[in-house]
Motif scaffolding. Structure first.
Motif, PDB file in Angstrom:
ATOM      1  N   TRP A 110       0.829  -1.207   0.000  1.00  0.00           N
ATOM      2  CA  TRP A 110       0.000   0.000   0.000  1.00  0.00           C
ATOM      3  C   TRP A 110       0.865   1.259   0.000  1.00  0.00           C
ATOM      4  O   TRP A 110       1.826   1.358   0.745  1.00  0.00           O
ATOM      5  N   GLN A 111       0.513   2.200  -0.857  1.00  0.00           N
ATOM      6  CA  GLN A 111       1.242   3.458  -1.021  1.00  0.00           C
ATOM      7  C   GLN A 111       0.338   4.647  -0.725  1.00  0.00           C
ATOM      8  O   GLN A 111      -0.858   4.629  -1.053  1.00  0.00           O
ATOM      9  N   ARG A 112       0.938   5.708  -0.151  1.00  0.00           N
ATOM     10  CA  ARG A 112       0.200   6.949   0.159  1.00  0.00           C
ATOM     11  C   ARG A 112       0.565   7.991  -0.886  1.00  0.00           C
ATOM     12  O   ARG A 112       1.475   8.773  -0.686  1.00  0.00           O
ATOM     13  N   ARG A 113      -0.139   8.031  -1.990  1.00  0.00           N
ATOM     14  CA  ARG A 113       0.333   8.840  -3.100  1.00  0.00           C
ATOM     15  C   ARG A 113      -0.607   9.945  -3.568  1.00  0.00           C
ATOM     16  O   ARG A 113      -0.156  10.875  -4.229  1.00  0.00           O
ATOM     17  N   LEU A 114      -1.889   9.854  -3.310  1.00  0.00           N
ATOM     18  CA  LEU A 114      -2.799  10.932  -3.712  1.00  0.00           C
ATOM     19  C   LEU A 114      -3.136  11.730  -2.460  1.00  0.00           C
ATOM     20  O   LEU A 114      -3.832  11.252  -1.574  1.00  0.00           O
ATOM     21  N   MET A 115      -2.620  12.945  -2.390  1.00  0.00           N
ATOM     22  CA  MET A 115      -2.685  13.719  -1.153  1.00  0.00           C
ATOM     23  C   MET A 115      -3.120  15.160  -1.406  1.00  0.00           C
ATOM     24  O   MET A 115      -2.882  15.725  -2.471  1.00  0.00           O
ATOM     25  N   HIS A 116      -3.794  15.706  -0.396  1.00  0.00           N
ATOM     26  CA  HIS A 116      -4.064  17.145  -0.385  1.00  0.00           C
ATOM     27  C   HIS A 116      -2.860  17.786   0.290  1.00  0.00           C
ATOM     28  O   HIS A 116      -2.622  17.584   1.481  1.00  0.00           O
ATOM     29  N   ARG A 117      -2.116  18.567  -0.445  1.00  0.00           N
ATOM     30  CA  ARG A 117      -0.792  18.984   0.036  1.00  0.00           C
ATOM     31  C   ARG A 117      -0.831  19.967   1.199  1.00  0.00           C
ATOM     32  O   ARG A 117       0.158  20.098   1.935  1.00  0.00           O
ATOM     33  N   THR A 118      -1.944  20.657   1.404  1.00  0.00           N
ATOM     34  CA  THR A 118      -2.004  21.582   2.529  1.00  0.00           C
ATOM     35  C   THR A 118      -2.666  20.964   3.759  1.00  0.00           C
ATOM     36  O   THR A 118      -2.450  21.438   4.870  1.00  0.00           O
ATOM     37  N   ARG A 119      -3.462  19.918   3.562  1.00  0.00           N
ATOM     38  CA  ARG A 119      -4.115  19.271   4.701  1.00  0.00           C
ATOM     39  C   ARG A 119      -3.276  18.127   5.265  1.00  0.00           C
ATOM     40  O   ARG A 119      -3.521  17.683   6.387  1.00  0.00           O
ATOM     41  N   CYS A 120      -2.310  17.658   4.504  1.00  0.00           N
ATOM     42  CA  CYS A 120      -1.417  16.599   4.971  1.00  0.00           C
ATOM     43  C   CYS A 120      -0.080  17.198   5.402  1.00  0.00           C
ATOM     44  O   CYS A 120       0.322  18.261   4.922  1.00  0.00           O
ATOM     45  N   PRO A 150      -2.429  12.454   7.239  1.00  0.00           N
ATOM     46  CA  PRO A 150      -3.649  13.276   7.134  1.00  0.00           C
ATOM     47  C   PRO A 150      -3.901  14.069   8.411  1.00  0.00           C
ATOM     48  O   PRO A 150      -3.302  13.797   9.457  1.00  0.00           O
ATOM     49  N   SER A 151      -4.809  15.031   8.326  1.00  0.00           N
ATOM     50  CA  SER A 151      -5.126  15.854   9.490  1.00  0.00           C
ATOM     51  C   SER A 151      -5.814  15.054  10.585  1.00  0.00           C
ATOM     52  O   SER A 151      -5.769  15.425  11.755  1.00  0.00           O
ATOM     53  N   HIS A 152      -6.448  13.936  10.209  1.00  0.00           N
ATOM     54  CA  HIS A 152      -7.079  13.035  11.176  1.00  0.00           C
ATOM     55  C   HIS A 152      -7.090  11.632  10.563  1.00  0.00           C
ATOM     56  O   HIS A 152      -7.288  11.484   9.343  1.00  0.00           O
ATOM     57  N   PRO A 153      -6.891  10.580  11.378  1.00  0.00           N
ATOM     58  CA  PRO A 153      -6.864   9.213  10.825  1.00  0.00           C
ATOM     59  C   PRO A 153      -8.114   8.823  10.052  1.00  0.00           C
ATOM     60  O   PRO A 153      -8.055   7.956   9.167  1.00  0.00           O
ATOM     61  N   SER A 154      -9.240   9.443  10.354  1.00  0.00           N
ATOM     62  CA  SER A 154     -10.479   9.102   9.655  1.00  0.00           C
ATOM     63  C   SER A 154     -10.537   9.668   8.240  1.00  0.00           C
ATOM     64  O   SER A 154     -11.413   9.291   7.453  1.00  0.00           O
ATOM     65  N   ARG A 155      -9.609  10.551   7.903  1.00  0.00           N
ATOM     66  CA  ARG A 155      -9.650  11.228   6.610  1.00  0.00           C
ATOM     67  C   ARG A 155      -8.744  10.531   5.583  1.00  0.00           C
ATOM     68  O   ARG A 155      -8.059  11.172   4.790  1.00  0.00           O
ATOM     69  N   VAL A 156      -8.740   9.196   5.625  1.00  0.00           N
ATOM     70  CA  VAL A 156      -7.966   8.378   4.690  1.00  0.00           C
ATOM     71  C   VAL A 156      -8.898   7.367   4.039  1.00  0.00           C
ATOM     72  O   VAL A 156      -9.729   6.757   4.722  1.00  0.00           O
ATOM     73  N   ALA A 157      -8.756   7.171   2.737  1.00  0.00           N
ATOM     74  CA  ALA A 157      -9.552   6.166   2.025  1.00  0.00           C
ATOM     75  C   ALA A 157      -8.637   5.343   1.122  1.00  0.00           C
ATOM     76  O   ALA A 157      -7.544   5.783   0.745  1.00  0.00           O
ATOM     77  N   ARG A 158      -9.091   4.158   0.783  1.00  0.00           N
ATOM     78  CA  ARG A 158      -8.329   3.264  -0.092  1.00  0.00           C
ATOM     79  C   ARG A 158      -9.001   3.164  -1.455  1.00  0.00           C
ATOM     80  O   ARG A 158     -10.234   3.066  -1.544  1.00  0.00           O
ATOM     81  N   LEU A 159      -8.183   3.188  -2.486  1.00  0.00           N
ATOM     82  CA  LEU A 159      -8.671   3.014  -3.843  1.00  0.00           C
ATOM     83  C   LEU A 159      -8.436   1.570  -4.283  1.00  0.00           C
ATOM     84  O   LEU A 159      -7.593   0.858  -3.737  1.00  0.00           O
ATOM     85  N   ARG A 160      -9.165   1.135  -5.295  1.00  0.00           N
ATOM     86  CA  ARG A 160      -9.070  -0.256  -5.750  1.00  0.00           C
ATOM     87  C   ARG A 160      -7.960  -0.463  -6.784  1.00  0.00           C
ATOM     88  O   ARG A 160      -7.425  -1.554  -6.924  1.00  0.00           O
ATOM     89  N   GLY A 161      -7.627   0.588  -7.535  1.00  0.00           N
ATOM     90  CA  GLY A 161      -6.663   0.450  -8.618  1.00  0.00           C
ATOM     91  C   GLY A 161      -5.234   0.272  -8.119  1.00  0.00           C
ATOM     92  O   GLY A 161      -4.912   0.523  -6.957  1.00  0.00           O
ATOM     93  N   TRP A 162      -4.364  -0.134  -9.040  1.00  0.00           N
ATOM     94  CA  TRP A 162      -2.968  -0.426  -8.720  1.00  0.00           C
ATOM     95  C   TRP A 162      -2.026   0.560  -9.393  1.00  0.00           C
ATOM     96  O   TRP A 162      -2.263   1.035 -10.503  1.00  0.00           O
ATOM     97  N   MET A 163      -0.920   0.844  -8.703  1.00  0.00           N
ATOM     98  CA  MET A 163       0.249   1.422  -9.341  1.00  0.00           C
ATOM     99  C   MET A 163       1.126   0.268  -9.822  1.00  0.00           C
ATOM    100  O   MET A 163       1.023  -0.859  -9.331  1.00  0.00           O
ATOM    101  N   LEU A 164       1.988   0.547 -10.788  1.00  0.00           N
ATOM    102  CA  LEU A 164       2.907  -0.457 -11.333  1.00  0.00           C
ATOM    103  C   LEU A 164       4.332   0.049 -11.154  1.00  0.00           C
ATOM    104  O   LEU A 164       4.636   1.188 -11.489  1.00  0.00           O
ATOM    105  N   HIS A 165       5.229  -0.818 -10.644  1.00  0.00           N
ATOM    106  CA  HIS A 165       6.584  -0.406 -10.287  1.00  0.00           C
ATOM    107  C   HIS A 165       7.617  -1.210 -11.069  1.00  0.00           C
ATOM    108  O   HIS A 165       7.647  -2.431 -10.981  1.00  0.00           O
ATOM    109  N   ARG A 166       8.444  -0.510 -11.846  1.00  0.00           N
ATOM    110  CA  ARG A 166       9.566  -1.078 -12.609  1.00  0.00           C
ATOM    111  C   ARG A 166       9.118  -2.111 -13.650  1.00  0.00           C
ATOM    112  O   ARG A 166       9.843  -3.061 -13.956  1.00  0.00           O
TER     113      ARG A 166
END
Length: 283
Positions: free
Chosen positions: A131-141, A154-170
């Motif tokens: 799991w990667q933390r890559r889509l972020m609100h730059r002023t709230r994080c 994040p500003s609060h632990p409840s303000r995190v969600a998971r997406l279904r799609g994948w990143m691909l590495h190398r």
């Protein structure tokens, strides 16, 4: 961008990734803005990146976290998707990001997604889901206080969600065997991993040296299904075990006041570093 009216920037931090940077840039063609931060490529990375980037910047290497902090600070949008030069955003993940509603982006500060890792052209089953933390609100994080793990918080632990799609590495790397092991790359991140443990007040005990490499092997070969990939899976589990051994050896050397004589202070990555957990491999 799909259903959302919010514009999203992408920042790619890279160096010497001529074999993968085009795929990385093409994979985020949906972005409102693409910022590429190059820490000093000596191959054709710059020529390729400039064909796609909205903004291309050369910035000396600051460290894993600080380079990404610098890059996100250059973006004109508050929502930023952070990518490395040897990674891609899958079409499914791109569609999912594009489909986020304004309400979704208001409710959350940070979105997590899984990363599919490749070594020597093969998918590494045992490294998933990574799991990667890559889509972020730059002023709230904010960025976590760690040099190796560039973790937006994040500003609060409840303000995190998971997406279904994948990143691909190398996926398109032509590194060959150096995808499996590169001493210079290990020199750059192993001391940082040990330094992070020291900062947390950890010390090396004899049981760490005896048991942790073996436990890492069991985790990645048996528990995470590496054995299903035959000899390749065995090599991956051994690689992780060796990395764990080296990390604790560096920690032991620090406890003993012995210099590790590594090059981490001036190392510049040619790609993203391993997503290392305490077991020195993606989780």
């Amino acid at each position: 961008m799909g259903d959302t009216a919010t514009r999203i920037s992408v920042v790619i931090c890279c160096a010497n990734v001529a074999d993968t940077i085009e795929a990385a840039c093409r994979s985020v063609a949906w972005a409102d803005e693409l910022v590429v931060v190059d820490s000093g490529s000596t191959d054709s990375t710059a020529d390729i990146a400039k064909r796609f980037a909205t903004r291309y910047v050369v910035e000396p290497w600051r460290g894993y976290k600080e380079q990404k902090r610098f890059g996100t600070g250059l973006c004109r949008n508050d929502w930023v998707f952070v990518l490395d030069g040897d990674e891609e955003c899958s079409p499914e993940l791109g569609d999912e990001i594009g489909g986020l509603s304004a309400a979704d982006l208001d409710r959350y500060d940070l979105f997590l997604m899984r990363r599919r890792n490749y070594l020597m052209g093969r998918h590494v089953r045992a490294f998933s889901p990574d799991w990667q933390r890559r889509l972020m609100h730059r002023t709230r994080c904010r960025w976590a206080d760690a040099d190796l793990h560039e973790r937006p918080i994040p500003s609060h632990p409840s303000r995190v969600a998971r997406l279904r799609g994948w990143m691909l590495h190398r996926r398109y790397s032509r590194g060959g065997f150096t995808d499996y092991f590169d001493g210079r790359r290990a020199d750059s991140w192993l001391p940082l991993a040990a330094a992070e443990m020291i900062r947390r007040g950890k010390h090396c005990h004899w049981l760490d040296l005896l048991a942790r490499p073996a436990l890492a092997f069991v985790k990645f070969y048996l528990l995470k299904g590496g054995f299903l990939d035959g000899k390749f899976g065995l090599l991956i589990a051994q690689r992780v075990a060796v990395a764990v051994q080296l990390k604790y050896a560096i920690l032991w050397a620090a406890d003993e006041g012995i210099s590790s004589n590594t090059r981490s202070d001036h190392a510049r990555p040619d790609s993203s570093h391993p997503s290392a957990s305490d077991d020195a491999g993606p989780t």
